[in-house]
Design an enzyme around this catalytic site. Structure first.
Site, PDB file in Angstrom:
ATOM      1  N   SER A 149       0.862  -1.199   0.000  1.00 39.10           N
ATOM      2  CA  SER A 149       0.000   0.000   0.000  1.00 39.10           C
ATOM      3  C   SER A 149       0.889   1.237   0.000  1.00 39.10           C
ATOM      4  O   SER A 149       2.022   1.202   0.499  1.00 39.10           O
ATOM      5  CB  SER A 149      -0.866   0.028   1.260  1.00 39.10           C
ATOM      6  N   TYR A 162      -1.366  -1.247  10.507  1.00 34.96           N
ATOM      7  CA  TYR A 162      -1.621  -1.748   9.145  1.00 34.96           C
ATOM      8  C   TYR A 162      -0.494  -1.287   8.222  1.00 34.96           C
ATOM      9  O   TYR A 162       0.078  -2.079   7.458  1.00 34.96           O
ATOM     10  CB  TYR A 162      -2.979  -1.226   8.679  1.00 34.96           C
TER      11      TYR A 162
END
Ligand code: NAP
Length: 254
Positions: A149, A162
Site C-alpha cells: 500500500s 496496518y
C-alpha cells in the site's frame, strides 16, 4: 468477452494463477484480468457465498476458474487452496498474495496484543506460510505478487500498524525474491487509494474523497482494474527481468 480478450492479449495462456482474498475488489479484478489473458484462475476468500458469486461472474466471462474457501489465517484452508489447485490444474505459475485487514484505528500504544497479532498474521505471516505450501508446485518462470500500500511509506495515524505491516511487505518482497530466484520472480504492487469496500471508511466521506483525489497528480482515485493491470504486468513475462521490486500505483499523491 471476445472483445476484452482481444484488447488484453493472452500473456497467461496455459498458466495457473492463485489469488488470495480475490472475491471482491483489487484481487477480484486481478483474477479477472489474468483469466481474460488466458490463465486458469483459483479465487478464494473466507465466505463461501462470496466465492460462489465470484466464480459465477468469472465463468460468465468465459474464464476457467476454481473457487476455494480460504481464510488466509487458517492453516488447513491454506493447504486446501494449494492442494485443490494442484489436483485440478497440476501446477502453479502465479501467486497473488493480497489478503489484508485493518481492524483497529487505535494509536499503536493503545492497540491490544490480540489485534497486533491478527494484523501481523494476516497481512504478513500468512503470505510466507502460503508460499511454503505453494513452493513445491511453482514452475520455472513463475511469479509471486504481494500487495502492499502507499501507506507503507508513511505508516501513521489510523493506519499505523496496518501501514507497518505493509512496510514489512516491501522488505519481504526483497527477501523472497532473493530466496526464490532463479525460477520464481517476486514483486510487489503498492496501490494508492482505491474506492473498494476495504477503503469505504475513507472514501464514503465526499469531502475526504475529494481531497484525496485532488492530492494526486492525476486528480482522481485509482480503480481495481488499474491495480490489476500493474499486477498482471509484473506477473507476466513482459516483466521477466524484474524481481524484488515495489511498484507504486497511486497517481502520485503529493
Ligand atoms: P476489498 O474490496 O474490501 O476486498 C477484500 C477481499 O478480501 C474480499 O474478497 C474478502 O472476501 C477478502 N478477505 C478479507 N479478509 C480475508 C481473509 N482473512 N482471508 C481471505 N480473504 C479475505 O479490498 P481491496 O480494497 O481490494 O484490498 C485488497 C488489498 O489491497 C489489501 O491487501 C489492501 O491492503 C490493499 N490496498 C487497498 C487499498 C484501497 O484503497 N482499497 C489501498 C492500498 C492497498 P471475504 O469477506 O469473503 O473473506
Amino acid at each position: 468477452m471476445a472483445k476484452m480478450v482481444a484488447k488484453f492479449g493472452r500473456r497467461f495462456e496455459g498458466k495457473v494463477a492463485i489469488a488470495t482474498a480475490s472475491t471482491k475488489g483489487i484481487s477480484f479484478a486481478t483474477a479477472e484480468r489474468l483469466g481474460l489473458e488466458g490463465a486458469s484462475v483459483v479465487i478464494s476468500s473466507r465466505k463461501k457465498e462470496n466465492v460462489d458469486e465470484a466464480v459465477e461472474k468469472l465463468e460468465n466471462k468465459g474464464i476457467e476458474v476454481l473457487g476455494v474457501v480460504c481464510h488466509v489465517q487458517n492453516a488447513q484452508q491454506r493447504k486446501d487452496l494449494v492442494q485443490k489447485t494442484v489436483e485440478k490444474y497440476g501446477k502453479i505459475d502465479v501467486v497473488v498474495s493480497n489478503a489484508a485487514v485493518n481492524p483497529s484505528v487505535e494509536p499503536l500504544l493503545k492497540t491490544p496484543e490480540s489485534i497486533l497479532d491478527k494484523i501481523w498474521e494476516i497481512n504478513v505471516k500468512a503470505t510466507v506460510l502460503l508460499l511454503q505450501e505453494a513452493a513445491p508446485y511453482l514452475q520455472k518462470g513463475s511469479s509471486v505478487l504481494l500487495i502492499s500500500s502507499v501507506v507503507a511509506f508513511q505508516p501513521w495515524g489510523a493506519m499505523a500498524m496496518y501501514g507497518v505491516t505493509k512496510t514489512a511487505l516491501l522488505g519481504l518482497t526483497k527477501a523472497l525474491a532473493a530466496e526464490m530466484a532463479i525460477d520464481t520472480r517476486v514483486n510487489c504492487v503498492a496501490p494508492g487509494l482505491v474506492p473498494t469496500h476495504f477503503a469505504a471508511y475513507i472514501t464514503k466521506d465526499e469531502a475526504v474523497r475529494k481531497t484525496a483525489e485532488e492530492k494526486t497528480l492525476l486528480k482522481r482515485l485509482g480503480t481495481p482494474e488499474e491495480m490489476a493491470a500493474a499486477t498482471a504486468f509484473l506477473a507476466s513475462d513482459d516483466a521477466c527481468y524484474i524481481t524484488g521490486e515495489n511498484l507504486l500505483v497511486t497517481g502520485n499523491p503529493l
